[in-house]
Design an enzyme around this catalytic site. Structure first.
Site, PDB file in Angstrom:
ATOM      1  N   GLU A 114      59.628  41.836  -2.990  1.00 18.93           N
ATOM      2  CA  GLU A 114      60.976  41.780  -3.132  1.00 18.93           C
ATOM      3  C   GLU A 114      61.477  42.549  -4.337  1.00 18.93           C
ATOM      4  OE1 GLU A 114      61.753  37.480  -3.508  1.00 18.93           O
ATOM      5  OE2 GLU A 114      60.265  37.075  -1.746  1.00 18.93           O
ATOM      6  N   ASN A 157      55.347  43.232  -0.100  1.00 20.56           N
ATOM      7  CA  ASN A 157      55.838  41.916   0.762  1.00 20.56           C
ATOM      8  C   ASN A 157      57.265  41.651   0.403  1.00 20.56           C
ATOM      9  OD1 ASN A 157      55.555  39.355   2.084  1.00 20.56           O
ATOM     10  ND2 ASN A 157      55.697  38.481   0.094  1.00 20.56           N
ATOM     11  N   HIS A 207      61.093  35.020   7.325  1.00 22.90           N
ATOM     12  CA  HIS A 207      62.148  33.725   7.139  1.00 22.90           C
ATOM     13  C   HIS A 207      63.344  33.858   8.139  1.00 22.90           C
ATOM     14  CE1 HIS A 207      59.246  32.127   3.908  1.00 22.90           C
ATOM     15  NE2 HIS A 207      59.798  33.175   3.146  1.00 22.90           N
ATOM     16  N   GLU A 215      55.189  35.212   5.940  1.00 24.52           N
ATOM     17  CA  GLU A 215      55.692  33.868   5.415  1.00 24.52           C
ATOM     18  C   GLU A 215      56.330  33.223   6.357  1.00 24.52           C
ATOM     19  OE1 GLU A 215      57.460  34.117   1.720  1.00 24.52           O
ATOM     20  OE2 GLU A 215      56.305  35.588   0.849  1.00 24.52           O
ATOM     21  N   ASP A 272      58.595  31.259   9.086  1.00 22.20           N
ATOM     22  CA  ASP A 272      59.194  29.774   9.353  1.00 22.20           C
ATOM     23  C   ASP A 272      60.391  30.198   9.872  1.00 22.20           C
ATOM     24  OD1 ASP A 272      59.773  29.118   5.700  1.00 22.20           O
ATOM     25  OD2 ASP A 272      60.818  30.505   7.062  1.00 22.20           O
TER      26      ASP A 272
HETATM   27  O1  G3I Z   1      55.034  22.795 -10.404  1.00 28.34           O
HETATM   28  C1  G3I Z   1      56.220  22.236 -10.718  1.00 28.34           C
HETATM   29  C2  G3I Z   1      56.253  20.892 -11.444  1.00 28.34           C
HETATM   30  O2  G3I Z   1      55.387  20.681 -12.324  1.00 28.34           O
HETATM   31  C3  G3I Z   1      57.705  20.450 -11.683  1.00 28.34           C
HETATM   32  O3  G3I Z   1      57.794  19.279 -11.931  1.00 28.34           O
HETATM   33  C4  G3I Z   1      58.631  20.884 -10.343  1.00 28.34           C
HETATM   34  C5  G3I Z   1      59.940  20.545 -10.832  1.00 28.34           C
HETATM   35  O4  G3I Z   1      60.567  21.374 -11.861  1.00 28.34           O
HETATM   36  O5  G3I Z   1      58.684  22.236 -10.307  1.00 28.34           O
HETATM   37  C6  G3I Z   1      57.274  22.533  -9.963  1.00 28.34           C
HETATM   38  O6  G3I Z   1      57.359  23.943  -9.680  1.00 28.34           O
HETATM   39  C7  G3I Z   1      58.050  24.486  -8.359  1.00 28.34           C
HETATM   40  C8  G3I Z   1      57.188  25.125  -7.378  1.00 28.34           C
HETATM   41  O7  G3I Z   1      57.647  25.521  -6.323  1.00 28.34           O
HETATM   42  C9  G3I Z   1      56.077  24.261  -7.036  1.00 28.34           C
HETATM   43  O8  G3I Z   1      56.427  22.999  -6.295  1.00 28.34           O
HETATM   44  C10 G3I Z   1      59.194  25.365  -8.850  1.00 28.34           C
HETATM   45  O9  G3I Z   1      60.100  24.717  -9.629  1.00 28.34           O
HETATM   46  C11 G3I Z   1      59.580  25.989  -7.469  1.00 28.34           C
HETATM   47  O10 G3I Z   1      60.620  27.009  -7.898  1.00 28.34           O
HETATM   48  C12 G3I Z   1      58.589  26.574  -6.783  1.00 28.34           C
HETATM   49  O11 G3I Z   1      59.290  26.937  -5.514  1.00 28.34           O
HETATM   50  C13 G3I Z   1      58.607  27.867  -4.923  1.00 28.34           C
HETATM   51  C14 G3I Z   1      59.375  29.354  -4.642  1.00 28.34           C
HETATM   52  O12 G3I Z   1      58.670  30.207  -4.032  1.00 28.34           O
HETATM   53  C15 G3I Z   1      59.486  30.103  -5.981  1.00 28.34           C
HETATM   54  O13 G3I Z   1      58.101  30.253  -6.712  1.00 28.34           O
HETATM   55  C16 G3I Z   1      58.231  27.454  -3.552  1.00 28.34           C
HETATM   56  O14 G3I Z   1      57.536  26.493  -3.365  1.00 28.34           O
HETATM   57  C17 G3I Z   1      57.809  28.381  -2.548  1.00 28.34           C
HETATM   58  O15 G3I Z   1      57.858  28.190  -1.232  1.00 28.34           O
HETATM   59  C18 G3I Z   1      58.453  29.790  -2.254  1.00 28.34           C
HETATM   60  O16 G3I Z   1      57.914  30.805  -1.832  1.00 28.34           O
HETATM   61  C19 G3I Z   1      58.477  32.099  -1.831  1.00 28.34           C
HETATM   62  C20 G3I Z   1      57.489  33.180  -1.654  1.00 28.34           C
HETATM   63  O17 G3I Z   1      56.422  33.000  -2.733  1.00 28.34           O
HETATM   64  C21 G3I Z   1      58.042  34.560  -1.669  1.00 28.34           C
HETATM   65  N1  G3I Z   1      59.012  34.862  -0.738  1.00 28.34           N
HETATM   66  C22 G3I Z   1      59.883  33.778  -0.664  1.00 28.34           C
HETATM   67  C23 G3I Z   1      59.459  32.380  -0.651  1.00 28.34           C
HETATM   68  C24 G3I Z   1      60.423  31.126  -0.391  1.00 28.34           C
HETATM   69  O18 G3I Z   1      61.436  31.330  -1.631  1.00 28.34           O
END
Ligand code: G3I
Length: 342
Positions: free
Chosen positions: A161, A203, A240, A269, A271
């Site tokens: 990205e 990616n 997406h 990815e 969906d």
């Molecule tokens: O693990 C912590 C947890 O300890 C905490 O209590 C909670 C609340 O703050 O947050 C948890 O971390 C979260 C993590 O997902 C695990 O669930 C992060 O806040 C949250 O930002 C994170 O979101 C992920 C996002 O990427 C950002 O990294 C999504 O699950 C994930 O599906 C999404 O995937 C991305 C790809 O990596 C790149 N392309 C886009 C795609 C969608 O945004």
């Protein structure tokens, strides 16, 4: 008295002229009976079908049951990101990712790694670095993480990205970008040195429509990298899709044009927001676009059940919250089986 031909002579004659299959050959129905899992159906055309996995859900028997049955390749959804693997500079934490990788490897599945360098999911210590110190820290991160998983990662999303959305095709402003335009190729070179056996991917999202400026910008970068010998082996089109960003009519053209650069293309990815028959048809269109291009080597859906999705409210995945397959699942399985008969 007419000499009776022995049954074995008759059988041998019919086999010779192809009217009977050779002895021991699988029956015709075995060869053409549809595969019953996404992984098996994709394998029929030499492709993989994978899924993003959240390690802490592996203890959920419904979740793990679907994962183990349906998918051949696993992407840790968050456990390999910068904040998860180097929360403190120089201190690497691999246990959460190891849980996903070990589960996959134990079951004979392959692993896609995501993402070695990304503008998001960064640990706080990175924000304090600039210039040469930041560049050194970035490349050390790539080296340490890729080396830890050397030999166990089929493909790395090395960088993700880096282009801004919108009509310019410009780079996204980020701390990594501010260390100089060459940060991306430096990351790819460091990843190749750390794990020569892993395919190295770029990616990105919103690069599925061929005429979009961002798609063109990524294509120019990959073409330049290939021309200059920067080690890049694949491009991940995140895929997406939503009502406002539907599966584009020229999706196969985009895939074909990236593949023409000499790289594999992967729907990294996938969906698609929606439900019912409309969602099923959109999934069918996306899968068919991949099947139309030989170097579209695999598809990863971004989660198992709708409730596991980063955007659960859009019900974008193939299984409902109870783990039951949706019409979209049936459409994908049917497309993959048809793809095998190309
Ligand atoms: O693990 C912590 C947890 O300890 C905490 O209590 C909670 C609340 O703050 O947050 C948890 O971390 C979260 C993590 O997902 C695990 O669930 C992060 O806040 C949250 O930002 C994170 O979101 C992920 C996002 O990427 C950002 O990294 C999504 O699950 C994930 O599906 C999404 O995937 C991305 C790809 O990596 C790149 N392309 C886009 C795609 C969608 O945004």
């Amino acid at each position: 008295m007419r000499k009776l031909l022995s049954a074995s002579l008759i059988t041998a004659s019919l086999t010779t002229v192809g009217l009977l299959p050779p002895a021991g050959a699988a029956s015709a129905t075995t060869l053409t009976s549809p595969a019953t899992t996404l992984a098996a159906a994709a394998e029929r055309s030499g492709r993989y079908f994978g899924v993003a996995v959240q390690g802490y859900k592996l203890s959920d028997p419904t979740y793990a049951g679907i994962l183990d049955r349906e998918f051949a390749v696993v992407t840790p959804e968050n456990e390999l990101k910068l904040d998860a693997t180097e929360p403190v500079q120089g201190r690497f934490t691999f246990a959460p990712a190891d849980r996903v990788v070990d589960h996959a490897v134990r079951l004979g599945k392959r692993v896609r790694g995501q993402t070695l360098l990304w503008h998001s999911a960064q640990p706080s210590w990175l924000a304090s670095l600039r210039g040469a110190a930041l560049r050194q820290a970035m490349l050390n991160h790539v080296t340490q993480v890729a080396a830890h998983y050397r030999g166990r990662i089929q493909a790395w999303d090395v960088v993700g990205e880096v282009f801004a959305d919108g009509p310019t095709g410009a780079r996204r402003d980020s701390n990594f970008q501010r260390t100089g335009d060459d940060w991306i190729e430096a990351a790819f070179r460091a990843a190749r040195a750390a794990d020569p056996g892993a395919k190295l991917c770029y990616n990105d999202y919103n690069i599925e429509n061929w005429v979009h400026a961002k798609t063109q910008a990524v294509h120019r970068m990959v073409r330049d990298f290939r021309a200059r010998g920067v080690p890049i082996d694949c491009v991940g089109l995140q895929s997406h899709f939503t009502a406002n960003h539907p599966v584009p009519a020229d999706f196969a053209t985009t895939i074909r044009n990236f593949a023409a650069l000499g790289v594999d293309v992967q729907l990294s990815e996938l969906d698609i927001e929606g439900s019912g028959a409309t969602q099923a048809e959109n999934y069918r269109r996306a899968v068919t676009a991949c099947l139309a291009v030989d170097r579209c080597t695999g598809i990863t859906v971004w989660g198992v059940r709708d409730s596991d999705s980063w955007r659960a409210s859009g019900t974008p995945l193939l299984f409902d919250p109870t783990g039951a397959p949706k019409p979209a699942y049936t459409a994908v399985l049917d497309s993959l089986n048809g793809g095998a008969c190309r």
